[in-house]
Design a protein around this motif. Structure first.
Motif, PDB file in Angstrom:
ATOM      1  N   MET A 193       0.843  -1.180   0.000  1.00  0.00           N
ATOM      2  CA  MET A 193       0.000   0.000   0.000  1.00  0.00           C
ATOM      3  C   MET A 193       0.883   1.236   0.000  1.00  0.00           C
ATOM      4  N   LYS A 194       0.399   2.253  -0.697  1.00  0.00           N
ATOM      5  CA  LYS A 194       1.132   3.513  -0.761  1.00  0.00           C
ATOM      6  C   LYS A 194       0.182   4.663  -0.458  1.00  0.00           C
ATOM      7  N   ILE A 195       0.633   5.574   0.408  1.00  0.00           N
ATOM      8  CA  ILE A 195      -0.149   6.735   0.829  1.00  0.00           C
ATOM      9  C   ILE A 195       0.533   8.004   0.340  1.00  0.00           C
ATOM     10  N   PHE A 196      -0.223   8.875  -0.285  1.00  0.00           N
ATOM     11  CA  PHE A 196       0.256  10.190  -0.687  1.00  0.00           C
ATOM     12  C   PHE A 196      -0.202  11.170   0.390  1.00  0.00           C
ATOM     13  N   ILE A 197       0.733  11.862   1.025  1.00  0.00           N
ATOM     14  CA  ILE A 197       0.406  12.836   2.063  1.00  0.00           C
ATOM     15  C   ILE A 197       0.390  14.218   1.424  1.00  0.00           C
ATOM     16  N   SER A 198      -0.791  14.810   1.371  1.00  0.00           N
ATOM     17  CA  SER A 198      -0.976  16.127   0.758  1.00  0.00           C
ATOM     18  C   SER A 198      -1.049  17.169   1.863  1.00  0.00           C
ATOM     19  N   HIS A 199      -0.267  18.241   1.712  1.00  0.00           N
ATOM     20  CA  HIS A 199      -0.212  19.253   2.776  1.00  0.00           C
ATOM     21  C   HIS A 199       0.252  20.591   2.230  1.00  0.00           C
ATOM     22  N   ALA A 200      -0.084  21.642   2.956  1.00  0.00           N
ATOM     23  CA  ALA A 200       0.429  22.974   2.646  1.00  0.00           C
ATOM     24  C   ALA A 200       1.884  23.045   3.102  1.00  0.00           C
ATOM     25  N   ASN A 201       2.659  23.908   2.483  1.00  0.00           N
ATOM     26  CA  ASN A 201       4.067  24.060   2.874  1.00  0.00           C
ATOM     27  C   ASN A 201       4.217  24.337   4.366  1.00  0.00           C
ATOM     28  N   GLU A 202       3.298  25.110   4.911  1.00  0.00           N
ATOM     29  CA  GLU A 202       3.359  25.471   6.338  1.00  0.00           C
ATOM     30  C   GLU A 202       3.168  24.258   7.248  1.00  0.00           C
ATOM     31  N   ASP A 203       2.637  23.172   6.719  1.00  0.00           N
ATOM     32  CA  ASP A 203       2.377  21.963   7.509  1.00  0.00           C
ATOM     33  C   ASP A 203       3.388  20.857   7.219  1.00  0.00           C
ATOM     34  N   ALA A 204       4.524  21.219   6.647  1.00  0.00           N
ATOM     35  CA  ALA A 204       5.536  20.226   6.265  1.00  0.00           C
ATOM     36  C   ALA A 204       6.064  19.433   7.460  1.00  0.00           C
ATOM     37  N   VAL A 205       6.232  20.078   8.599  1.00  0.00           N
ATOM     38  CA  VAL A 205       6.745  19.369   9.781  1.00  0.00           C
ATOM     39  C   VAL A 205       5.739  18.306  10.235  1.00  0.00           C
ATOM     40  N   VAL A 206       4.472  18.664  10.254  1.00  0.00           N
ATOM     41  CA  VAL A 206       3.434  17.704  10.644  1.00  0.00           C
ATOM     42  C   VAL A 206       3.385  16.547   9.649  1.00  0.00           C
ATOM     43  N   ALA A 207       3.507  16.854   8.362  1.00  0.00           N
ATOM     44  CA  ALA A 207       3.517  15.810   7.338  1.00  0.00           C
ATOM     45  C   ALA A 207       4.682  14.849   7.569  1.00  0.00           C
ATOM     46  N   GLY A 208       5.824  15.384   7.946  1.00  0.00           N
ATOM     47  CA  GLY A 208       6.987  14.545   8.244  1.00  0.00           C
ATOM     48  C   GLY A 208       6.756  13.646   9.450  1.00  0.00           C
ATOM     49  N   HIS A 209       6.117  14.195  10.474  1.00  0.00           N
ATOM     50  CA  HIS A 209       5.799  13.385  11.661  1.00  0.00           C
ATOM     51  C   HIS A 209       4.806  12.276  11.315  1.00  0.00           C
ATOM     52  N   LEU A 210       3.806  12.606  10.491  1.00  0.00           N
ATOM     53  CA  LEU A 210       2.834  11.596  10.074  1.00  0.00           C
ATOM     54  C   LEU A 210       3.514  10.489   9.279  1.00  0.00           C
ATOM     55  N   GLU A 211       4.380  10.863   8.365  1.00  0.00           N
ATOM     56  CA  GLU A 211       5.108   9.871   7.573  1.00  0.00           C
ATOM     57  C   GLU A 211       5.939   8.959   8.479  1.00  0.00           C
TER      58      GLU A 211
ATOM     59  N   GLU B 202       3.444  10.052  -8.505  1.00  0.00           N
ATOM     60  CA  GLU B 202       3.247   9.528  -7.153  1.00  0.00           C
ATOM     61  C   GLU B 202       1.758   9.394  -6.813  1.00  0.00           C
ATOM     62  N   LEU B 203       0.958  10.345  -7.263  1.00  0.00           N
ATOM     63  CA  LEU B 203      -0.490  10.225  -7.066  1.00  0.00           C
ATOM     64  C   LEU B 203      -1.037   9.001  -7.794  1.00  0.00           C
ATOM     65  N   ASP B 204      -0.580   8.781  -9.025  1.00  0.00           N
ATOM     66  CA  ASP B 204      -1.033   7.625  -9.797  1.00  0.00           C
ATOM     67  C   ASP B 204      -0.681   6.313  -9.100  1.00  0.00           C
ATOM     68  N   GLU B 205       0.487   6.269  -8.481  1.00  0.00           N
ATOM     69  CA  GLU B 205       0.970   5.044  -7.840  1.00  0.00           C
ATOM     70  C   GLU B 205       0.413   4.841  -6.425  1.00  0.00           C
ATOM     71  N   SER B 206      -0.234   5.857  -5.875  1.00  0.00           N
ATOM     72  CA  SER B 206      -0.750   5.768  -4.505  1.00  0.00           C
ATOM     73  C   SER B 206      -2.127   5.132  -4.466  1.00  0.00           C
ATOM     74  N   ASP B 207      -2.399   4.486  -3.343  1.00  0.00           N
ATOM     75  CA  ASP B 207      -3.707   3.873  -3.134  1.00  0.00           C
ATOM     76  C   ASP B 207      -4.705   4.860  -2.548  1.00  0.00           C
ATOM     77  N   CYS B 208      -4.191   5.826  -1.793  1.00  0.00           N
ATOM     78  CA  CYS B 208      -5.066   6.821  -1.191  1.00  0.00           C
ATOM     79  C   CYS B 208      -4.298   8.110  -0.950  1.00  0.00           C
ATOM     80  N   LEU B 209      -5.054   9.144  -0.651  1.00  0.00           N
ATOM     81  CA  LEU B 209      -4.509  10.467  -0.392  1.00  0.00           C
ATOM     82  C   LEU B 209      -4.942  10.870   1.009  1.00  0.00           C
ATOM     83  N   VAL B 210      -3.973  11.160   1.873  1.00  0.00           N
ATOM     84  CA  VAL B 210      -4.275  11.716   3.196  1.00  0.00           C
ATOM     85  C   VAL B 210      -4.017  13.210   3.093  1.00  0.00           C
TER      86      VAL B 210
END
Length: 95
Positions: free
Chosen positions: A1-19, A54-62
């Motif tokens: 399974m592959k997840i694409f994490i979509s976020h605003a630039n200002e939320d990059a740190v949170v995206a990194g923690h989620l990953e 990466e979107l094409d290869e992902s199963d879902c978008l968070v």
């Protein structure tokens, strides 16, 4: 399974923690794409092409939903692209 994490630039740190949390929780069995991760888009690469691939290869978008997301045009585009390609879109609200 592959997840694409979509976020605003200002939320990059949170995206990194989620990953990191996903990687630890699933012991590497779930792959993530986070455009803010080092090495996710290499120097000289056409970043738009990388995102769509990466979107094409992902199963879902968070989607990290935050006040910053409202003005992040690329997040909206990623959501629309995911929906148009019948990907599951999972909103995650940040407080």
């Amino acid at each position: 399974m592959k997840i694409f994490i979509s976020h605003a630039n200002e939320d990059a740190v949170v995206a990194g923690h989620l990953e990191a949390l996903i990687n630890v929780t699933y012991d590497g069995a779930v792959e993530c794409f986070n455009s803010s991760s080092i090495g996710s888009i290499r120097g000289g690469e056409e970043w738009k092409s990388v995102l769509f691939k990466e979107l094409d290869e992902s199963d879902c978008l968070v989607v990290l939903v935050s006040p910053s997301m409202a003005s992040a045009g690329w997040v909206k585009l990623e959501i629309g692209y995911a929906i148009a390609h019948q990907k599951e879109v999972i909103p995650l609200r940040l407080f």
